[in-house]
Design a protein around this motif. Structure first.
Motif, PDB file in Angstrom:
ATOM      1  N   ARG A 192     -30.755  56.309  35.441  1.00 20.86           N
ATOM      2  CA  ARG A 192     -30.308  55.036  36.028  1.00 20.86           C
ATOM      3  C   ARG A 192     -29.881  54.045  34.946  1.00 20.86           C
ATOM      4  O   ARG A 192     -28.898  53.320  35.116  1.00 20.86           O
ATOM      5  N   ILE A 193     -30.605  54.018  33.824  1.00 18.48           N
ATOM      6  CA  ILE A 193     -30.222  53.115  32.726  1.00 18.48           C
ATOM      7  C   ILE A 193     -28.877  53.546  32.151  1.00 18.48           C
ATOM      8  O   ILE A 193     -27.981  52.717  31.959  1.00 18.48           O
ATOM      9  N   GLU A 194     -28.727  54.833  31.880  1.00 16.29           N
ATOM     10  CA  GLU A 194     -27.460  55.317  31.317  1.00 16.29           C
ATOM     11  C   GLU A 194     -26.298  55.127  32.284  1.00 16.29           C
ATOM     12  O   GLU A 194     -25.173  54.913  31.856  1.00 16.29           O
ATOM     13  N   GLY A 195     -26.579  55.181  33.564  1.00 19.11           N
ATOM     14  CA  GLY A 195     -25.536  55.004  34.574  1.00 19.11           C
ATOM     15  C   GLY A 195     -25.261  53.553  34.911  1.00 19.11           C
ATOM     16  O   GLY A 195     -24.381  53.259  35.719  1.00 19.11           O
ATOM     17  N   GLY A 196     -26.008  52.628  34.300  1.00 13.57           N
ATOM     18  CA  GLY A 196     -25.806  51.208  34.557  1.00 13.57           C
ATOM     19  C   GLY A 196     -26.193  50.808  35.966  1.00 13.57           C
ATOM     20  O   GLY A 196     -25.689  49.824  36.496  1.00 13.57           O
ATOM     21  N   GLN A 197     -27.106  51.554  36.567  1.00 13.29           N
ATOM     22  CA  GLN A 197     -27.452  51.331  37.967  1.00 13.29           C
ATOM     23  C   GLN A 197     -28.545  50.298  38.189  1.00 13.29           C
ATOM     24  O   GLN A 197     -28.731  49.842  39.313  1.00 13.29           O
ATOM     25  N   ASN A 198     -29.293  49.975  37.155  1.00 16.66           N
ATOM     26  CA  ASN A 198     -30.338  48.965  37.330  1.00 16.66           C
ATOM     27  C   ASN A 198     -30.625  48.257  36.018  1.00 16.66           C
ATOM     28  O   ASN A 198     -30.182  48.676  34.964  1.00 16.66           O
ATOM     29  N   ASP A 199     -31.369  47.165  36.134  1.00 15.96           N
ATOM     30  CA  ASP A 199     -31.791  46.438  34.939  1.00 15.96           C
ATOM     31  C   ASP A 199     -32.938  47.196  34.285  1.00 15.96           C
ATOM     32  O   ASP A 199     -33.905  47.557  34.954  1.00 15.96           O
ATOM     33  N   ALA A 200     -32.809  47.427  33.015  1.00 15.72           N
ATOM     34  CA  ALA A 200     -33.844  48.146  32.272  1.00 15.72           C
ATOM     35  C   ALA A 200     -34.935  47.181  31.840  1.00 15.72           C
ATOM     36  O   ALA A 200     -34.658  46.043  31.451  1.00 15.72           O
ATOM     37  N   ARG A 201     -36.166  47.641  31.898  1.00 12.08           N
ATOM     38  CA  ARG A 201     -37.278  46.854  31.376  1.00 12.08           C
ATOM     39  C   ARG A 201     -37.179  46.798  29.857  1.00 12.08           C
ATOM     40  O   ARG A 201     -36.834  47.781  29.208  1.00 12.08           O
ATOM     41  N   ILE A 202     -37.521  45.650  29.324  1.00 11.24           N
ATOM     42  CA  ILE A 202     -37.454  45.494  27.869  1.00 11.24           C
ATOM     43  C   ILE A 202     -38.392  46.473  27.181  1.00 11.24           C
ATOM     44  O   ILE A 202     -38.072  47.006  26.117  1.00 11.24           O
ATOM     45  N   SER A 203     -39.542  46.757  27.779  1.00 14.04           N
ATOM     46  CA  SER A 203     -40.477  47.702  27.171  1.00 14.04           C
ATOM     47  C   SER A 203     -39.868  49.107  27.107  1.00 14.04           C
ATOM     48  O   SER A 203     -40.094  49.838  26.143  1.00 14.04           O
ATOM     49  N   HIS A 204     -39.078  49.467  28.104  1.00 11.59           N
ATOM     50  CA  HIS A 204     -38.393  50.766  28.071  1.00 11.59           C
ATOM     51  C   HIS A 204     -37.337  50.786  26.981  1.00 11.59           C
ATOM     52  O   HIS A 204     -37.191  51.776  26.266  1.00 11.59           O
ATOM     53  N   LEU A 205     -36.605  49.685  26.848  1.00  9.61           N
ATOM     54  CA  LEU A 205     -35.549  49.624  25.831  1.00  9.61           C
ATOM     55  C   LEU A 205     -36.129  49.684  24.423  1.00  9.61           C
ATOM     56  O   LEU A 205     -35.551  50.325  23.546  1.00  9.61           O
ATOM     57  N   TRP A 206     -37.261  49.032  24.193  1.00  7.06           N
ATOM     58  CA  TRP A 206     -37.898  49.104  22.876  1.00  7.06           C
ATOM     59  C   TRP A 206     -38.287  50.540  22.546  1.00  7.06           C
ATOM     60  O   TRP A 206     -38.081  51.012  21.437  1.00  7.06           O
ATOM     61  N   ARG A 207     -38.881  51.209  23.533  1.00  7.68           N
ATOM     62  CA  ARG A 207     -39.273  52.610  23.315  1.00  7.68           C
ATOM     63  C   ARG A 207     -38.058  53.484  23.044  1.00  7.68           C
ATOM     64  O   ARG A 207     -38.068  54.331  22.138  1.00  7.68           O
ATOM     65  N   ILE A 208     -37.024  53.311  23.846  1.00  8.48           N
ATOM     66  CA  ILE A 208     -35.810  54.117  23.690  1.00  8.48           C
ATOM     67  C   ILE A 208     -35.196  53.882  22.319  1.00  8.48           C
ATOM     68  O   ILE A 208     -34.815  54.831  21.621  1.00  8.48           O
ATOM     69  N   ALA A 209     -35.089  52.626  21.902  1.00  3.74           N
ATOM     70  CA  ALA A 209     -34.501  52.313  20.599  1.00  3.74           C
ATOM     71  C   ALA A 209     -35.297  52.965  19.472  1.00  3.74           C
ATOM     72  O   ALA A 209     -34.718  53.529  18.538  1.00  3.74           O
ATOM     73  N   ARG A 210     -36.592  52.924  19.572  1.00  2.84           N
ATOM     74  CA  ARG A 210     -37.437  53.518  18.521  1.00  2.84           C
ATOM     75  C   ARG A 210     -37.205  55.026  18.451  1.00  2.84           C
ATOM     76  O   ARG A 210     -37.076  55.588  17.361  1.00  2.84           O
ATOM     77  N   ILE A 211     -37.139  55.684  19.594  1.00  5.14           N
ATOM     78  CA  ILE A 211     -36.926  57.133  19.623  1.00  5.14           C
ATOM     79  C   ILE A 211     -35.534  57.487  19.094  1.00  5.14           C
ATOM     80  O   ILE A 211     -35.359  58.487  18.399  1.00  5.14           O
ATOM     81  N   LEU A 212     -34.552  56.652  19.419  1.00  2.00           N
ATOM     82  CA  LEU A 212     -33.176  56.908  18.980  1.00  2.00           C
ATOM     83  C   LEU A 212     -32.927  56.402  17.561  1.00  2.00           C
ATOM     84  O   LEU A 212     -31.797  56.442  17.074  1.00  2.00           O
ATOM     85  N   LYS A 213     -33.974  55.893  16.919  1.00  2.08           N
ATOM     86  CA  LYS A 213     -33.901  55.443  15.522  1.00  2.08           C
ATOM     87  C   LYS A 213     -32.806  54.398  15.303  1.00  2.08           C
ATOM     88  O   LYS A 213     -31.964  54.510  14.404  1.00  2.08           O
ATOM     89  N   CYS A 214     -32.834  53.395  16.174  1.00  2.00           N
ATOM     90  CA  CYS A 214     -31.889  52.293  16.034  1.00  2.00           C
ATOM     91  C   CYS A 214     -32.593  51.014  16.478  1.00  2.00           C
ATOM     92  O   CYS A 214     -33.708  51.056  16.994  1.00  2.00           O
TER      93      CYS A 214
END
Length: 77
Positions: free
Chosen positions: A47-69
């Protein structure tokens, strides 16, 4: 998606999703692998990749850390 959202928000959601997808593919991860490492569901990643909903900031922090950015690399201005 709610019809009351301005077009620029929808555009930002899509841009965020595109950036996450591009970075995930660059890191050679599937949605399932990213979800598992981030502790979220694959449906949430989809859903986040598809732009279908607002992502939680806590999810984005985790994703950024895993993606090393940084979060700034993912979130459009």
């Amino acid at each position: 998606m709610p019809a009351d959202l301005p077009p620029w928000i929808l555009d930002h959601r899509r841009t965020l999703g595109d950036r996450i997808r591009d970075r995930r593919v660059w890191c050679n991860l599937t949605q399932e692998q990213l979800a598992h490492r981030a502790g979220i569901s694959r449906d949430t990643v989809q859903r986040i990749e598809g732009g279908q909903n607002d992502a939680r900031i806590s999810h984005l922090w985790r994703i950024a850390r895993i993606l090393k950015c940084s979060l700034a690399d993912l979130v459009p201005e």
